[in-house]
Scaffold this active site. Structure first.
Site, PDB file in Angstrom:
ATOM      1  N   GLY A  13     -17.763  46.502 -50.592  1.00 12.53           N
ATOM      2  CA  GLY A  13     -18.536  45.326 -49.557  1.00 12.53           C
ATOM      3  C   GLY A  13     -20.004  45.917 -49.704  1.00 12.53           C
ATOM      4  O   GLY A  13     -20.118  47.277 -49.686  1.00 12.53           O
ATOM      5  N   ARG A  70     -15.340  43.450 -56.326  1.00 13.11           N
ATOM      6  CA  ARG A  70     -14.200  44.374 -56.514  1.00 13.11           C
ATOM      7  C   ARG A  70     -13.402  44.054 -57.633  1.00 13.11           C
ATOM      8  O   ARG A  70     -13.577  42.855 -58.013  1.00 13.11           O
ATOM      9  CB  ARG A  70     -13.331  44.068 -55.157  1.00 13.11           C
ATOM     10  CG  ARG A  70     -13.877  44.591 -54.019  1.00 13.11           C
ATOM     11  CD  ARG A  70     -13.177  44.238 -52.507  1.00 13.11           C
ATOM     12  NE  ARG A  70     -13.800  44.671 -51.387  1.00 13.11           N
ATOM     13  CZ  ARG A  70     -14.664  44.034 -50.589  1.00 13.11           C
ATOM     14  NH1 ARG A  70     -14.612  42.653 -50.710  1.00 13.11           N
ATOM     15  NH2 ARG A  70     -15.027  44.633 -49.485  1.00 13.11           N
ATOM     16  N   ASP A  94     -14.343  54.847 -50.796  1.00  9.34           N
ATOM     17  CA  ASP A  94     -13.420  55.673 -51.483  1.00  9.34           C
ATOM     18  C   ASP A  94     -12.791  54.969 -52.563  1.00  9.34           C
ATOM     19  O   ASP A  94     -12.157  55.709 -53.451  1.00  9.34           O
ATOM     20  CB  ASP A  94     -12.565  56.532 -50.581  1.00  9.34           C
ATOM     21  CG  ASP A  94     -12.009  55.710 -49.174  1.00  9.34           C
ATOM     22  OD1 ASP A  94     -12.130  54.492 -49.177  1.00  9.34           O
ATOM     23  OD2 ASP A  94     -11.713  56.254 -48.318  1.00  9.34           O
ATOM     24  N   THR A 127     -20.904  52.175 -46.872  1.00  5.44           N
ATOM     25  CA  THR A 127     -20.027  51.059 -46.204  1.00  5.44           C
ATOM     26  C   THR A 127     -20.352  50.905 -44.838  1.00  5.44           C
ATOM     27  O   THR A 127     -20.558  52.255 -44.044  1.00  5.44           O
ATOM     28  CB  THR A 127     -18.483  51.203 -46.394  1.00  5.44           C
ATOM     29  OG1 THR A 127     -17.728  50.353 -45.473  1.00  5.44           O
ATOM     30  CG2 THR A 127     -17.980  52.598 -45.985  1.00  5.44           C
ATOM     31  N   ASP A 171     -18.580  50.373 -42.348  1.00  4.72           N
ATOM     32  CA  ASP A 171     -17.646  50.976 -41.513  1.00  4.72           C
ATOM     33  C   ASP A 171     -17.614  52.211 -40.989  1.00  4.72           C
ATOM     34  O   ASP A 171     -16.886  52.563 -40.116  1.00  4.72           O
ATOM     35  CB  ASP A 171     -16.128  50.734 -42.080  1.00  4.72           C
ATOM     36  CG  ASP A 171     -15.830  49.035 -42.768  1.00  4.72           C
ATOM     37  OD1 ASP A 171     -15.356  48.769 -43.630  1.00  4.72           O
ATOM     38  OD2 ASP A 171     -16.804  48.344 -42.265  1.00  4.72           O
ATOM     39  N   ASP A 191     -16.149  54.525 -42.494  1.00  6.15           N
ATOM     40  CA  ASP A 191     -14.672  55.167 -42.513  1.00  6.15           C
ATOM     41  C   ASP A 191     -14.450  55.711 -43.709  1.00  6.15           C
ATOM     42  O   ASP A 191     -13.188  55.797 -44.047  1.00  6.15           O
ATOM     43  CB  ASP A 191     -13.792  53.896 -42.249  1.00  6.15           C
ATOM     44  CG  ASP A 191     -13.994  52.853 -43.530  1.00  6.15           C
ATOM     45  OD1 ASP A 191     -13.135  51.983 -43.534  1.00  6.15           O
ATOM     46  OD2 ASP A 191     -14.917  53.082 -44.314  1.00  6.15           O
ATOM     47  N   ARG A 221     -13.162  46.794 -40.568  1.00  7.98           N
ATOM     48  CA  ARG A 221     -11.817  46.810 -41.417  1.00  7.98           C
ATOM     49  C   ARG A 221     -10.931  47.353 -40.555  1.00  7.98           C
ATOM     50  O   ARG A 221     -10.652  46.859 -39.359  1.00  7.98           O
ATOM     51  CB  ARG A 221     -11.999  47.391 -42.459  1.00  7.98           C
ATOM     52  CG  ARG A 221     -10.859  46.990 -43.749  1.00  7.98           C
ATOM     53  CD  ARG A 221     -10.957  47.843 -44.968  1.00  7.98           C
ATOM     54  NE  ARG A 221     -12.319  47.330 -45.811  1.00  7.98           N
ATOM     55  CZ  ARG A 221     -12.243  45.993 -46.569  1.00  7.98           C
ATOM     56  NH1 ARG A 221     -11.143  45.412 -46.533  1.00  7.98           N
ATOM     57  NH2 ARG A 221     -13.275  45.729 -47.314  1.00  7.98           N
TER      58      ARG A 221
HETATM   59  O1  F6P Z   1     -15.762  47.115 -45.795  1.00  3.30           O
HETATM   60  C1  F6P Z   1     -16.833  46.522 -45.160  1.00  3.30           C
HETATM   61  C2  F6P Z   1     -16.510  45.350 -44.503  1.00  3.30           C
HETATM   62  O2  F6P Z   1     -17.668  44.588 -44.107  1.00  3.30           O
HETATM   63  C3  F6P Z   1     -15.801  45.404 -43.436  1.00  3.30           C
HETATM   64  O3  F6P Z   1     -16.077  45.860 -42.186  1.00  3.30           O
HETATM   65  C4  F6P Z   1     -14.952  43.905 -43.418  1.00  3.30           C
HETATM   66  O4  F6P Z   1     -13.627  43.869 -42.893  1.00  3.30           O
HETATM   67  C5  F6P Z   1     -14.862  43.404 -44.979  1.00  3.30           C
HETATM   68  O5  F6P Z   1     -15.828  44.382 -45.510  1.00  3.30           O
HETATM   69  C6  F6P Z   1     -15.122  42.152 -45.164  1.00  3.30           C
HETATM   70  O6  F6P Z   1     -14.869  42.123 -46.479  1.00  3.30           O
HETATM   71  P1  F6P Z   1     -15.530  40.919 -47.536  1.00  3.30           P
HETATM   72  O7  F6P Z   1     -17.039  40.974 -47.372  1.00  3.30           O
HETATM   73  O8  F6P Z   1     -14.914  40.941 -48.878  1.00  3.30           O
HETATM   74  O9  F6P Z   1     -15.021  39.514 -46.650  1.00  3.30           O
END
Ligand code: F6P
Length: 335
Positions: A15, A76, A107, A135, A137, A139, A181
């Site tokens: 992300g 990804r 990670d 990120t 998050d 986390d 997340r």
């Molecule tokens: O990991 C960062 C994040 O924004 C999370 O907070 C969220 O759940 C996820 O990515 C969303 O993923 P995507 O952008 O693939 O929808």
């Protein structure tokens, strides 16, 4: 025999997060400033697999420090999880003459980097890797802070402050879902900063009566007539929570899912400065042959950690700050 680093690849994966561009800029300028070549790999690990790259120099990263998102795109990569995918990536590294890679992401990104470096070693090819935690998050177990978290918090806080204006005028209950997340760092920091009536986080099992109904009741008894409930996306179904509030206390909540707005915007001072320092530190670590590593922060200080050790680390959620949130929220009116 250890070799001098001659050409570094840099990529962003997972992300995106505000501040990634500042990190890319710092990597490129730190490398070029020491006579080291720098190649931007586009679209994360897929860029190595498909040879999607751009030669970078100091002007390539002008005027991006203040821009959200990532100049190198991100993605990804399922293919990169496979040996054939990693071998394709290695072929690109060899073709480009890369002897190091800076991977900016989470990670999962670091695990991919370590796998690639190990795969390279099996074929007699020394490819150092350095990770930069990014990120929203916050986390990642090995680092107290991850790039993007502060900006995302500020964005969510600004949105919730705006929501509070209208909730106050209509004396309503607002249920706001924030990202994160499976973690509650974003929700807790935002909840404390907006003075939320209640905050739901995945780290705390939901007791609906205790965590929501009682808190709204206390607020009402203290004379408040609007309520702000912040829900971490990993803590439960926001619409279901809103429905239960309606059923239990008769309010008619309005639900707002902040979603990807938390991922954009100009990076804050903290994210620009942290990303710049991490990008510089990553290049220095590679120059000093300290790869494979992750550039982390520990209580506000940068610390370069062995990647293998970093990936084993977990983060203890600070429930003390949750208790502070409750103290500041609950101490307004007896039940
Ligand atoms: O990991 C960062 C994040 O924004 C999370 O907070 C969220 O759940 C996820 O990515 C969303 O993923 P995507 O952008 O693939 O929808």
């Amino acid at each position: 025999m250890d070799q001098k680093v001659k050409r570094i690849g840099v990529l962003t994966s997972g992300g995106d997060a505000p501040g990634m561009n500042a990190a890319i800029r710092a990597v490129v300028r730190s490398a070029v400033g020491q006579g080291i070549g720098c190649i931007g790999i586009r679209r994360g690990w897929n860029g190595l697999i498909s040879s999607d790259f751009i030669n970078m120099d100091t002007s390539s990263v002008s005027h991006i420090i203040n821009k959200g998102g990532t100049l190198l795109y991100t993605a990804r990569s399922e293919e990169f999880r496979t040996i054939p995918g990693q071998d394709k990536a290695l072929a690109t590294c060899r073709l480009l003459g890369l002897d190091a890679i800076v991977a900016i992401g989470g990670d999962g990104t670091f695990r991919g980097a370590l796998d690639l470096s190990r795969r390279a070693k099996e074929t007699g090819y020394q490819l150092q890797v350095a990770g930069i935690p990014a990120t929203i998050d916050n986390d990642i177990g090995c680092s107290h802070y991850t790039i993007g978290f502060d900006t995302a918090c500020n964005t969510a806080i600004e949105c919730i402050d705006r929501l509070r204006d209208t909730m106050q005028s209509h004396e309503r209950c607002s249920v706001v879902e924030v990202m994160g997340r499976h973690a509650g760092y974003l929700a807790l920091s935002v909840g404390i900063s907006v003075g939320a009536t209640a905050v739901l986080i995945p780290e705390k099992e939901l007791d609906f009566e205790r965590d929501i109904v009682e808190k709204i009741r206390r607020a009402r008894l203290a004379g408040t007539t609007h309520y702000m409930v912040v829900v971490a996306e990993g803590a439960g179904e926001t619409m279901e929570i809103s429905r239960r509030i309606h059923e239990n206390i008769g309010l008619d909540p309005r639900v707002t899912v902040l979603g990807h707005i938390q991922r954009g915007g100009a990076p804050s001072r903290q994210d620009r400065e942290t990303a710049s320092c991490m990008g510089y530190a990553a290049v220095q670590a590679l120059v000093e042959q300290r790869g494979n590593c992750v550039v982390t922060t520990q209580a506000g200080h940068l610390e370069v950690m062995e990647m293998e050790d970093a990936l084993k680390m977990t983060k203890e959620f600070d429930m003390g700050r949750y208790r502070i949130l409750e103290a500041l929220t609950n101490n307004c009116g007896a039940l």
